[in-house]
Design a protein around this motif. Structure first.
Motif, PDB file in Angstrom:
ATOM      1  N   GLY A 254     -11.600  24.883   7.980  1.00  0.00           N
ATOM      2  CA  GLY A 254     -12.339  24.416   9.151  1.00  0.00           C
ATOM      3  C   GLY A 254     -13.699  23.847   8.832  1.00  0.00           C
ATOM      4  O   GLY A 254     -14.264  23.106   9.652  1.00  0.00           O
ATOM      5  N   SER A 255     -14.217  24.140   7.647  1.00  0.00           N
ATOM      6  CA  SER A 255     -15.566  23.671   7.312  1.00  0.00           C
ATOM      7  C   SER A 255     -15.616  22.171   7.075  1.00  0.00           C
ATOM      8  O   SER A 255     -16.701  21.572   7.108  1.00  0.00           O
ATOM      9  N   ARG A 256     -14.475  21.557   6.855  1.00  0.00           N
ATOM     10  CA  ARG A 256     -14.425  20.113   6.596  1.00  0.00           C
ATOM     11  C   ARG A 256     -13.901  19.327   7.791  1.00  0.00           C
ATOM     12  O   ARG A 256     -13.659  18.121   7.690  1.00  0.00           O
ATOM     13  N   THR A 257     -13.712  19.994   8.915  1.00  0.00           N
ATOM     14  CA  THR A 257     -13.079  19.381  10.080  1.00  0.00           C
ATOM     15  C   THR A 257     -14.064  19.332  11.246  1.00  0.00           C
ATOM     16  O   THR A 257     -14.657  20.360  11.597  1.00  0.00           O
ATOM     17  N   PRO A 258     -14.244  18.177  11.877  1.00  0.00           N
ATOM     18  CA  PRO A 258     -15.179  18.075  13.002  1.00  0.00           C
ATOM     19  C   PRO A 258     -14.682  18.875  14.205  1.00  0.00           C
ATOM     20  O   PRO A 258     -13.471  19.109  14.361  1.00  0.00           O
ATOM     21  N   PRO A 259     -15.594  19.295  15.074  1.00  0.00           N
ATOM     22  CA  PRO A 259     -15.221  20.150  16.216  1.00  0.00           C
ATOM     23  C   PRO A 259     -14.142  19.556  17.109  1.00  0.00           C
ATOM     24  O   PRO A 259     -13.285  20.278  17.616  1.00  0.00           O
ATOM     25  N   HIS A 260     -14.131  18.238  17.287  1.00  0.00           N
ATOM     26  CA  HIS A 260     -13.156  17.644  18.204  1.00  0.00           C
ATOM     27  C   HIS A 260     -11.731  17.639  17.622  1.00  0.00           C
ATOM     28  O   HIS A 260     -10.779  17.309  18.337  1.00  0.00           O
ATOM     29  N   GLN A 261     -11.603  18.014  16.349  1.00  0.00           N
ATOM     30  CA  GLN A 261     -10.278  18.127  15.732  1.00  0.00           C
ATOM     31  C   GLN A 261      -9.940  19.586  15.412  1.00  0.00           C
ATOM     32  O   GLN A 261      -9.109  19.870  14.551  1.00  0.00           O
ATOM     33  N   ARG A 262     -10.535  20.481  16.166  1.00  0.00           N
ATOM     34  CA  ARG A 262     -10.376  21.898  15.872  1.00  0.00           C
ATOM     35  C   ARG A 262      -8.917  22.354  15.917  1.00  0.00           C
ATOM     36  O   ARG A 262      -8.502  23.242  15.164  1.00  0.00           O
ATOM     37  N   GLU A 263      -8.119  21.720  16.758  1.00  0.00           N
ATOM     38  CA  GLU A 263      -6.713  22.128  16.857  1.00  0.00           C
ATOM     39  C   GLU A 263      -5.963  21.874  15.548  1.00  0.00           C
ATOM     40  O   GLU A 263      -4.922  22.503  15.296  1.00  0.00           O
ATOM     41  N   ASP A 264      -6.479  20.972  14.700  1.00  0.00           N
ATOM     42  CA  ASP A 264      -5.817  20.676  13.433  1.00  0.00           C
ATOM     43  C   ASP A 264      -5.917  21.822  12.425  1.00  0.00           C
ATOM     44  O   ASP A 264      -5.159  21.863  11.446  1.00  0.00           O
ATOM     45  N   VAL A 265      -6.840  22.722  12.631  1.00  0.00           N
ATOM     46  CA  VAL A 265      -7.034  23.832  11.684  1.00  0.00           C
ATOM     47  C   VAL A 265      -6.850  25.190  12.364  1.00  0.00           C
ATOM     48  O   VAL A 265      -7.215  26.224  11.818  1.00  0.00           O
ATOM     49  N   THR A 266      -6.298  25.168  13.576  1.00  0.00           N
ATOM     50  CA  THR A 266      -6.053  26.412  14.299  1.00  0.00           C
ATOM     51  C   THR A 266      -4.566  26.733  14.225  1.00  0.00           C
ATOM     52  O   THR A 266      -3.729  25.993  14.750  1.00  0.00           O
ATOM     53  N   GLY A 267      -4.233  27.807  13.536  1.00  0.00           N
ATOM     54  CA  GLY A 267      -2.840  28.196  13.376  1.00  0.00           C
ATOM     55  C   GLY A 267      -2.591  29.597  13.901  1.00  0.00           C
ATOM     56  O   GLY A 267      -3.315  30.108  14.760  1.00  0.00           O
ATOM     57  N   TYR A 268      -1.571  30.205  13.374  1.00  0.00           N
ATOM     58  CA  TYR A 268      -1.196  31.563  13.781  1.00  0.00           C
ATOM     59  C   TYR A 268      -2.232  32.547  13.242  1.00  0.00           C
ATOM     60  O   TYR A 268      -2.737  32.374  12.132  1.00  0.00           O
ATOM     61  N   PRO A 269      -2.574  33.579  13.991  1.00  0.00           N
ATOM     62  CA  PRO A 269      -3.556  34.562  13.490  1.00  0.00           C
ATOM     63  C   PRO A 269      -3.040  35.263  12.235  1.00  0.00           C
ATOM     64  O   PRO A 269      -2.014  35.945  12.267  1.00  0.00           O
ATOM     65  N   LEU A 270      -3.751  35.096  11.144  1.00  0.00           N
ATOM     66  CA  LEU A 270      -3.354  35.693   9.874  1.00  0.00           C
ATOM     67  C   LEU A 270      -4.198  36.932   9.598  1.00  0.00           C
ATOM     68  O   LEU A 270      -5.367  36.998   9.978  1.00  0.00           O
ATOM     69  N   THR A 271      -3.601  37.879   8.917  1.00  0.00           N
ATOM     70  CA  THR A 271      -4.297  39.138   8.627  1.00  0.00           C
ATOM     71  C   THR A 271      -4.747  39.234   7.171  1.00  0.00           C
ATOM     72  O   THR A 271      -5.360  40.221   6.784  1.00  0.00           O
ATOM     73  N   LYS A 272      -4.439  38.196   6.378  1.00  0.00           N
ATOM     74  CA  LYS A 272      -4.828  38.186   4.972  1.00  0.00           C
ATOM     75  C   LYS A 272      -5.411  36.825   4.616  1.00  0.00           C
ATOM     76  O   LYS A 272      -5.344  35.879   5.405  1.00  0.00           O
ATOM     77  N   ARG A 273      -5.982  36.738   3.436  1.00  0.00           N
ATOM     78  CA  ARG A 273      -6.438  35.443   2.932  1.00  0.00           C
ATOM     79  C   ARG A 273      -5.243  34.508   2.778  1.00  0.00           C
ATOM     80  O   ARG A 273      -4.142  34.959   2.448  1.00  0.00           O
ATOM     81  N   PRO A 274      -5.424  33.212   2.993  1.00  0.00           N
ATOM     82  CA  PRO A 274      -4.303  32.290   2.792  1.00  0.00           C
ATOM     83  C   PRO A 274      -3.654  32.426   1.424  1.00  0.00           C
ATOM     84  O   PRO A 274      -2.422  32.432   1.307  1.00  0.00           O
ATOM     85  N   VAL A 275      -4.450  32.550   0.353  1.00  0.00           N
ATOM     86  CA  VAL A 275      -3.885  32.606  -0.986  1.00  0.00           C
ATOM     87  C   VAL A 275      -2.948  33.796  -1.158  1.00  0.00           C
ATOM     88  O   VAL A 275      -1.978  33.739  -1.926  1.00  0.00           O
ATOM     89  N   ASP A 276      -3.189  34.868  -0.418  1.00  0.00           N
ATOM     90  CA  ASP A 276      -2.316  36.041  -0.541  1.00  0.00           C
ATOM     91  C   ASP A 276      -0.921  35.755  -0.006  1.00  0.00           C
ATOM     92  O   ASP A 276       0.066  36.311  -0.506  1.00  0.00           O
ATOM     93  N   TYR A 277      -0.812  34.905   0.996  1.00  0.00           N
ATOM     94  CA  TYR A 277       0.509  34.512   1.492  1.00  0.00           C
ATOM     95  C   TYR A 277       1.216  33.603   0.489  1.00  0.00           C
ATOM     96  O   TYR A 277       2.431  33.711   0.303  1.00  0.00           O
ATOM     97  N   PHE A 278       0.469  32.709  -0.150  1.00  0.00           N
ATOM     98  CA  PHE A 278       1.089  31.829  -1.132  1.00  0.00           C
ATOM     99  C   PHE A 278       1.676  32.625  -2.294  1.00  0.00           C
ATOM    100  O   PHE A 278       2.671  32.218  -2.890  1.00  0.00           O
ATOM    101  N   ARG A 279       1.080  33.751  -2.596  1.00  0.00           N
ATOM    102  CA  ARG A 279       1.614  34.596  -3.669  1.00  0.00           C
ATOM    103  C   ARG A 279       2.862  35.356  -3.243  1.00  0.00           C
ATOM    104  O   ARG A 279       3.492  36.018  -4.061  1.00  0.00           O
TER     105      ARG A 279
END
Length: 358
Positions: A254-279
């Motif tokens: 989200g740090s690289r995405t402007p506020p008006h495109q917030r829906e592009d970085v809003t997904g399902y509520p995750l309980t872990k870091r993204p990298v932990d899911y990739f593992r």
């Protein structure tokens, strides 16, 4: 790096330790003949042209002579690309999946010393039909898993309509093989109409796999179904090699995405870091002799999540080359004997349990 044409046959073939190839391709003869009779399907025309140069996809005599080089080696087979969804309307595609699964089951039943199991084909243009065929393949034919592709006719697999399919795969506790899928019509740049120099294959397929993994992660599929066993082709693709971007990079989502495109970085509520899911994904060893790349995959996923897989018979030798190089690559890694045996066969046996015969 192991050259697939010059890999040490002694290191690759003499040891009779069990080796179960968890990602390789075949075309049952009846299925292939019907497929090649289709007219006006670009994907089929391309496949027909390629198959003429790879007899081991259809000719079992050729295939078995090649496999004699590798003691202790058996295959978990699936249908060679392209996906059945590309063959025509949903009814035709589903019928091809059914015929393909019947053919795969017949190969396993007829040659248990060569084929230890198969992963079913499904046509996901109609999810209900796909689930019904998956149930039939598992309960009636003995499939140990299912092969899917990174998209369905251009549609991402995190669309809501695919949720029942993920739920059913989790309930059945299957291996879910993920194969990339794009062609030259996916251009390299927006200003062009076609990809050049087969970039669509060399790099495009790896992007497809990585994008698929990201969409599965951020849409929460692994959050909802943490026991899903996704086997990502080609060593987990780009993810291990860019783990810094996947880890600290996506910690700043989200740090690289402007506020008006917030829906592009809003997904399902995750309980872990993204990298932990990739593992949580599994990776195969189909890296075509790039030992350093396999080492990176093992370091990222852990040896217990790496399964031996060759992508045979698509090597320059039309069959044995990628098997030989994958075996040599596993031997070249700094693994314990237990870890190496796990990669070769123990990991897939642990995942599939009684679905695999001894």
């Amino acid at each position: 790096m192991t050259d697939v044409r010059t890999a040490d046959k002694t290191a690759a073939g003499v040891s009779d330790v069990e080796k179960l190839d968890a990602f390789c391709h075949v075309l049952p003869r009846d299925y292939a003949e019907r497929l090649f009779a289709l007219d006006g399907v670009a994907a089929v025309a391309n496949l027909r042209r390629r198959i003429m140069n790879i007899p081991a996809l259809v000719d079992l005599d050729v295939r078995f002579r090649q496999l004699d080089e590798f003691p202790g080696y058996r295959q978990i087979i699936n249908l060679a690309a392209p996906p059945v969804e590309d063959f025509g309307d949903p009814k035709l595609s589903a019928d091809f999946a059914r015929q393909g699964n019947d053919g795969l089951a017949s190969l396993v039943a007829g040659h248990p010393d060569r084929f230890i199991g198969f992963c079913a084909a499904v046509s996901l243009t109609d999810v209900d039909t796909a689930i019904a065929e998956l149930d039939r393949a598992v309960h009636q034919l003995g499939a140990v898993g299912v092969q899917i592709y990174t998209h369905v006719r251009g549609h991402p697999l995190d669309e809501d309509r695919f949720e029942p399919f993920w739920r059913r795969c989790a309930e059945l506790d299957l291996l879910v093989q993920v194969h990339p899928c794009r062609n030259s019509s996916w251009a390299d740049y927006p200003t062009e109409e076609r990809s050049k120099y087969e970039i669509w294959w060399t790099f495009g397929w790896e992007y497809d796999l990585s994008a698929f993994m990201a969409r599965i992660v951020f849409s929460g599929v692994l959050e909802r179904y943490p026991a899903l066993k996704f086997l990502i082709h080609h060593g987990g693709s780009m993810i291990p090699h860019f783990s810094g971007r996947v880890g600290p990079g996506w910690d700043q989502l989200g740090s690289r995405t402007p506020p008006h495109q917030r829906e592009d970085v809003t997904g399902y509520p995750l309980t872990k870091r993204p990298v932990d899911y990739f593992r949580m994904f599994y990776a195969d060893t189909a890296l075509f002799g790039a030992t350093h790349a396999l080492r990176c995959a093992v370091e990222f996923f852990g040896s217990e999540r790496v399964l031996f897989g060759s992508d045979s018979p698509y090597d320059p030798e039309k069959g044995p080359g990628y098997i030989r190089s994958a075996i040599a690559d596993v031997h070249a890694l700094d693994l314990t004997d237990e870890q190496r045996a796990g990669v070769f066969a123990g990991n897939v046996r642990r995942l599939l349990g009684s679905r695999l015969p001894t």
